[in-house]
Write a protein that holds these residues in place. Structure first.
Motif, short mmCIF file in Angstrom:
data_model
loop_
_atom_site.label_atom_id
_atom_site.label_comp_id
_atom_site.label_asym_id
_atom_site.label_seq_id
_atom_site.Cartn_x
_atom_site.Cartn_y
_atom_site.Cartn_z
N LEU A 27 -46.77 -44.24 18.79
CA LEU A 27 -46.09 -42.97 18.55
C LEU A 27 -44.64 -43.02 19.02
O LEU A 27 -43.75 -42.46 18.40
N GLN B 149 -52.01 -37.01 14.50
CA GLN B 149 -51.49 -38.32 14.87
C GLN B 149 -51.69 -38.61 16.36
O GLN B 149 -51.61 -39.75 16.78
N PHE B 150 -51.93 -37.55 17.12
CA PHE B 150 -52.17 -37.77 18.54
C PHE B 150 -53.65 -37.96 18.85
O PHE B 150 -54.04 -38.08 19.99
N ASN C 248 -51.74 -46.25 21.31
CA ASN C 248 -51.24 -45.13 20.53
C ASN C 248 -49.96 -44.57 21.11
O ASN C 248 -49.12 -44.05 20.38
N TYR C 249 -49.81 -44.72 22.41
CA TYR C 249 -48.57 -44.31 23.06
C TYR C 249 -47.40 -45.14 22.52
O TYR C 249 -46.37 -44.59 22.12
N THR D 203 -42.92 -47.48 16.52
CA THR D 203 -43.50 -47.19 15.20
C THR D 203 -44.76 -48.00 15.04
O THR D 203 -45.09 -48.80 15.89
N SER D 204 -45.44 -47.77 13.93
CA SER D 204 -46.61 -48.60 13.67
C SER D 204 -46.23 -49.81 12.82
O SER D 204 -47.06 -50.66 12.53
N ARG E 85 -37.12 -36.86 25.28
CA ARG E 85 -38.51 -37.21 25.59
C ARG E 85 -38.72 -37.40 27.08
O ARG E 85 -39.77 -37.07 27.61
N LEU F 100 -54.66 -41.04 20.72
CA LEU F 100 -54.04 -40.97 22.04
C LEU F 100 -54.88 -40.07 22.95
O LEU F 100 -55.20 -40.41 24.09
#
Lengths: 412, 300
Positions: free
Chosen positions: B119, A371-372, B115-116, B122-123, A47, A375
């Motif tokens: 992702l 899912q993004f 959200n960063y 985890t949630s 990543r 974001l």
């Protein structure tokens, strides 16, 4: 940035440093995942490579855009080429009527050409357009940042769901009731918060939205709590109950009608006395008061009218999904509607429609991005504010030209 | 009485954390008149950094007290770095923009950061190791407060006193006060305003990170969403005390924490968050400038 060897070397070095900084910044959260119970660690080293690459190239684009923005400041002309071309085309009546005709044709045949899934997506897009246009009155025109808009939406939806469950009241009766309920709630909320400005108003409306959601979640006797209300009736056509396909198509036409009605109303409102008062309020509250505009009435009107459409959209939403629960009315829903307005272009009807189409349809079709989605919403909100604060399609304002030569001639 | 004391200590702990985060809000607001909506997310990132560091160190077999210190230091470093970067990216280019723009940008930043983290981690709720050794202070009747609560309250008092002294007596503190009063004038007398604003964000973020690690260790679990509610409540605390005022933030935090604790204890625990929001709405309606805030006159 100057061109030439030295300039490029400098830019590359700078981007490299920025990338390095972001590698440091994102290192713990992106790379390491610890489980403190099983005492295991998962390392995601790859990543960090993606982050570095993305930031390295992103940094060039970022600085190029910032430099362009600085340049633009000097030119008062900030319309893009595409936009000015669109405006010119629009002034041609032939083009206008053809475009409108094509759109009407598309709306007419859409549910027959495409399948149920596509129609359903389109309906939710239309719901968001209506919501966006409603919020556009409050945020875009009157400049009151409302972060609890979804509360009115929730009230409309719950009103229909509850009335339908207990008394079997139909969709067509509840649509105007939802609108009125929204308006009343808008006034009730608007009244106490009138004195607040900008940031404070945003937070209070956010708090209000959360209160409504928490009440819906915890008042189990009435709202069924987190499990929500199911099997809400779909609208019937003159007493005839249509099947799933039929009622979806019917719903689509209802939404198209509601959208056209909304566009018509907002368009008329914009150029009305109250619409101009909103714009004045948005630009400068104190100057607006000094001009003798009743601030209280103007703000209340904006709140009430904005909420009216949210109430109606809520009724439609409940009828469309036939199931609602408080999870559909979180702050994030408000944020999505707000980003539709902001990204599309505050105060511009075409902008809001474009914003809804982009933000609702694009993630639907790009399932991998699902899912993004949030974001991207967040990132886009920041980027749009930094580089294009007026949104994708900026609202056009009537310009009354003042000709220097004529004025001088008069003086002489 | 026992129950009352328990609620009181709980409220005091809660309130301390709110105050700790509220200091960041109030400082930023005092200087650039912006509600840093992403501040709650900084708190959350601080907590996550603390979790990651603490998790790694636990596996390496460090003693608990060392873990606490290192986790706190790391959380502060990373949270400060985030705060600094956010200011540079999302707020600095918008200094001359209309007031709504930086606020929307801040909301965008907050959504992005949540959200960063969701992702990348985890949630789910992640368990947080207990970094402060558990120890109960007992009364004849029963437990009054735990060691974690005491540490939190002491840390908050220390931060608040330290910050007040810093702003009163150091050169940077003086520059901050000058910038808060009039940014243009501060620039004219040779204060590096950009640096002052960055420093404000760094200090505020550090305090939020300290709060994040301490409360996470006290509660025992975190997830990506904790920043939102904590941020809203800390903002409520800041407004309650009068935004822009440091002692006000402290007072506001305590008032909010105690109100919440007693309301959930004596009225209903279902509506825990509703009380905070109701208090916020009421305060803003009846006293928009807060308990210790000053009324500001507006000019065109």
């Amino acid at each position: 940035m100057t061109a030439g060897c030295d300039g490029y070397a400098h830019a590359v070095r700078k981007s490299f440093l920025v990338a390095l900084w972001f590698v440091f910044l994102t290192f713990p959260i992106m790379v390491i995942r610890v489980n403190t119970i099983e005492h295991t660690v998962v390392w995601h080293w790859s990543r960090i490579g993606y982050v570095a690459l993305a930031i390295f190239f992103g940094s060039f684009v970022w600085r190029w855009l910032l430099a362009r923005k600085e340049l633009k400041k000097d030119d008062s002309q900030d319309e893009t080429k595409v936009e000015s071309m669109l405006t010119r085309l629009q002034s041609l009546p032939v083009f206008r009527y053809t475009a409108l005709g094509l759109l009407a044709l598309l709306a007419g045949v859409y549910p027959w050409v495409f399948d149920l899934y596509q129609t359903n997506i389109m309906i939710s897009c239309l719901v968001y357009i209506v919501l966006g246009l409603g919020l556009n009155i409050v945020v875009g025109l009157a400049g009151l940042l409302d972060l609890g808009y979804v509360a009115f939406y929730a009230v409309g939806a719950y009103a229909y769901a509850l009335c339908n469950m207990h008394w079997g009241i139909g969709f067509w009766y509840m649509l105007p009731v939802g609108a009125v309920l929204g308006a009343v709630l808008g006034i009730l909320l608007g009244f106490p918060v009138l004195r607040l400005r900008g940031d404070y108003l945003a937070i209070v409306t956010l708090g209000f939205g959360e209160i409504i959601r928490l009440v819906l979640e915890n008042w189990g006797d009435v709202t069924m709590g987190p499990s929500g209300i199911s099997s809400i009736a779909r609208p019937s056509l003159f007493g005839v109950n249509l099947g799933v396909v039929g009622s979806t198509q019917y719903m689509f036409y209802i939404m198209v009608g509601l959208m056209v009605f909304t566009i018509f109303c907002v368009n008329r409102l914009q150029n009305s006395r109250i619409g101009r008062a909103w714009l004045a309020l948005r630009e400068d509250e104190i100057a607006c008061q000094a001009m003798g505009i009743d601030k209280m009435k103007t703000k209340l009107m904006a709140f009430a009218l904005g909420a009216t459409w949210a109430g109606m959209a809520g009724v439609v939403f409940a009828a469309k999904t036939t199931f609602i629960n408080p999870a559909s009315f979180t702050f994030w829903e408000s944020a999505i509607i707000l980003s539709i307005v902001v990204i599309g272009g505050m105060g511009s009807i075409r902008g809001v429609i474009a914003g809804a189409v982009i933000l609702i349809l694009v993630p639907e079709y790009l399932r991998e991005f699902a899912q993004f989605r949030m974001l991207l919403f967040g990132a886009i909100m920041v980027l749009v504010m930094v580089f294009r604060p007026q949104g994708l399609i900026s609202a056009k304002r009537k310009i009354y030209e003042y000709k220097v030569a004529e004025a001088e001639a008069v003086h002489e | 009485m026992e129950y009352f004391l328990e609620l009181f200590m709980g409220g005091l702990t809660r309130g301390s954390i709110y105050a700790l985060i509220a200091l960041g809000y109030t400082m930023v607001y005092g200087i650039i008149e912006l509600i840093n909506f992403a501040h709650g997310e900084i708190y959350m990132i601080g907590a996550f950094t603390g979790l990651i560091v603490a998790g790694l160190l636990t596996m390496l077999g460090f003693p608990v007290s060392a873990i606490l210190v290192i986790a706190l230091v790391c959380a502060v470093i990373w949270a400060a770095a985030y705060g600094f970067t956010i200011e540079k990216m999302a707020y600095k280019p918008l200094r001359s923009a209309p007031r709504l723009s930086p606020l929307i940008s801040a909301i965008g930043m907050s959504i992005f950061l949540q959200n960063y983290v969701m992702l990348a981690q985890t949630s789910d709720f992640l368990p947080f190791p207990e970094l402060i050794p558990h120890f109960d202070f007992m009364d004849k009747a029963g437990s009054i407060m735990s060691s974690a609560e005491l540490v939190i309250i002491l840390a908050t008092i220390a931060s608040c006193v330290g910050l007040t002294l810093f702003i009163k007596f150091t050169k940077l503190g003086k520059a901050m006060r000058a910038t808060a009063q009039n940014r243009k004038m501060a620039m004219l007398v040779g204060i590096n305003v950009d640096m002052v604003i960055s420093a404000t964000f760094i200090i505020g973020s550090s305090l939020a990170a300290v709060g994040g690690v301490l409360i996470a260790s006290h509660i025992g679990q975190i997830n990506y969403y904790i920043g939102f509610i904590a941020g809203i409540k800390a903002f409520t605390a800041a407004v309650l005390g009068g935004i822009g005022s440091l002692p006000g933030a402290m007072l506001g935090g305590l008032v909010l924490g105690l109100t919440e604790a007693f309301a959930t204890g004596y009225v209903s625990s279902d509506y825990e968050d509703v009380f905070a929001f109701l208090l916020l709405v009421l305060i803003l309606i009846f006293r928009p400038s807060g308990i210790m805030g000053k009324e500001k006159t507006q000019k065109v």
